[in-house]
Design an enzyme around this catalytic site. Structure first.
Site, PDB file in Angstrom:
ATOM      1  N   THR A 213       3.515 -23.209 -26.105  1.00 50.70           N
ATOM      2  CA  THR A 213       4.500 -23.138 -27.073  1.00 50.70           C
ATOM      3  C   THR A 213       4.919 -21.728 -27.008  1.00 50.70           C
ATOM      4  O   THR A 213       3.790 -20.814 -26.999  1.00 50.70           O
ATOM      5  CB  THR A 213       4.455 -23.610 -28.296  1.00 50.70           C
TER       6      THR A 213
ATOM      7  N   HIS B 221     -12.672 -27.776 -32.385  1.00 50.77           N
ATOM      8  CA  HIS B 221     -14.052 -27.041 -32.095  1.00 50.77           C
ATOM      9  C   HIS B 221     -14.984 -28.543 -31.831  1.00 50.77           C
ATOM     10  O   HIS B 221     -16.088 -28.244 -31.534  1.00 50.77           O
ATOM     11  CB  HIS B 221     -14.405 -26.288 -33.275  1.00 50.77           C
TER      12      HIS B 221
END
Length: 398
Positions: free
Chosen positions: A317, A369
């Protein structure tokens, strides 16, 4: 009478809503002419006429929920529309504010109000001068300095506003906007999202582009050389080196993808959409640039298909086109990472013990994560930085 049904939705789409009726009862319809738009949570689907005829009853009004293949209206195939008195239309368009209201499609009025436009300022191309949603989209895309005003029609003075008055307007979310909001919340609540940053010296890439942009455009039939092609190719090379970034989580399983489908976020009047470039490892920079251009044009016109926006393995993006200096992009589930680009600014940098002014860009990598360790995320971003600062590395695969 011939039934008009909503399109067959893909398995990932359960329902849609009627966005805009382009034909009203009694209107003539030509084969393959657009009758109605159906908005889903991913895109807008068009229903075209299967034969010449006349529009009949409307079963589902604008805003109504429809299922796949559901009856939404009827048409009289083969019939001819009755002639309408042309004389009645002219005075209606000239001297009656209430008649002007009737010449604005409800969906067009809604889009115009959402963008702060007076619907009457948009030139109408529909039947009898009716203002359609496409007219508003084209008006916003072209962004004229001022809407044309008829010379003979006096301009009404704005109504006085009482001092201290505070206005507010309640507008329901479109189906696409509501889906975007739902997915963004899910990404924050259901992932262990973390963002790492780095900065990249854009000078080598800018000099390369300046040197070859004219030759590139001539060689590739008008395709312009931008920065996104380099970033897509750099991200693809980094994905090869760090497979966990090109993966997704499915329940308790980690799915590693052996292909590289990179989504590129595109802003539209209705919200952010992410069309996907397939097999970017096999694409040239020219093919990437042309693919992004084609998707941007389709997105602005509401022509993106659901298949264009599904199946990506990684997303890029670029908030820099709007002036963003730094941000933390939100994951696009089930993907495990997203790269955020930003605006290039000239800043003083220390180079070999000297202060040098360089065009610098901040890069941000948000990642899940649960799937990606911090070491891999940082090294992935450093790889992109190194490839952009030395574009020859992409050609030499080093």
């Amino acid at each position: 009478m011939t039934d008009i049904n909503s399109p067959q939705f893909p398995e990932s789409v359960e329902e849609g809503s009627v966005a805009t009726w382009h034909k009203q009862p009694g209107d003539a319809i030509a084969r393959d002419e657009l009758i109605v738009d159906i908005e889903t949570d991913k895109t807008v689907l068009e229903v075209l006429a299967t034969a010449d005829g006349v529009m009949g009853d409307i079963v589902k009004n604008e805003g109504d929920i429809v299922l796949s293949g559901e009856l939404i209206g009827r048409m009289d195939a083969g019939a001819t529309a009755a002639p309408k008195a042309a004389a009645a239309a002219a005075p209606a368009a000239a001297d009656s504010n209430s008649d002007d209201e009737a010449f604005v499609n409800p969906a067009a009025r809604k889009m115009a109000e959402e963008n702060g436009l007076n619907p009457q300022s948009v030139p109408g191309t529909g039947k009898g001068g009716r203002i359609t949603k496409e007219d508003v989209v084209n008006f916003l895309k072209n962004k004229p300095a001022a809407a044309p005003v008829a010379a003979s029609a006096p301009v009404a003075a704005p109504a006085p506003v009482a001092l201290g008055a505070r206005e507010e307007k309640r507008v329901p979310m479109t189906r696409l906007r509501a889906t975007i909001a739902k997915r963004l919340l899910a990404a924050q609540h259901e992932t262990a999202m973390l963002t790492t940053f780095n900065e990249v010296n854009m000078k080598p890439l800018m000099e390369l582009r300046k040197q070859y942009k004219d030759q590139f455009e001539k060689t590739h039939n008008g395709t312009r050389l931008g920065f996104m092609g380099f970033f897509v190719k750099a991200a693809t090379e980094a994905l090869k080196r760090f497979p966990a970034v090109n993966a997704s989580i499915d329940g308790n399983d980690m799915v590693y993808h052996g292909f590289y489908d990179v989504g590129v976020a595109v802003s539209t009047p209705k919200g952010l959409v992410v069309p996907v470039l397939r097999d970017t490892d096999r694409m040239t920079i020219a093919e990437v640039e042309q693919g992004i251009k084609d998707y941007a044009v389709s997105a602005q016109g509401g022509k993106l298909g659901i298949e264009d926006m599904t199946g990506g393995t990684f997303t890029i993006t670029n908030g820099g086109v709007f002036g963003s200096m730094m941000s933390t992009p939100i994951l696009n589930p089930p993907q495990t990472a997203i790269l955020g680009m930003h605006k290039t600014y000239e800043r003083p940098m220390a180079v070999n013990g000297e202060v040098v002014i360089l065009p610098m860009m901040y890069l941000a990598l948000s990642y899940d994560h649960r799937m990606i360790d911090g070491k891999d995320a940082v090294q992935f971003l450093v790889t992109i930085k190194e490839l952009i600062e030395d574009p020859a590395r992409m050609l030499l695969n080093v």
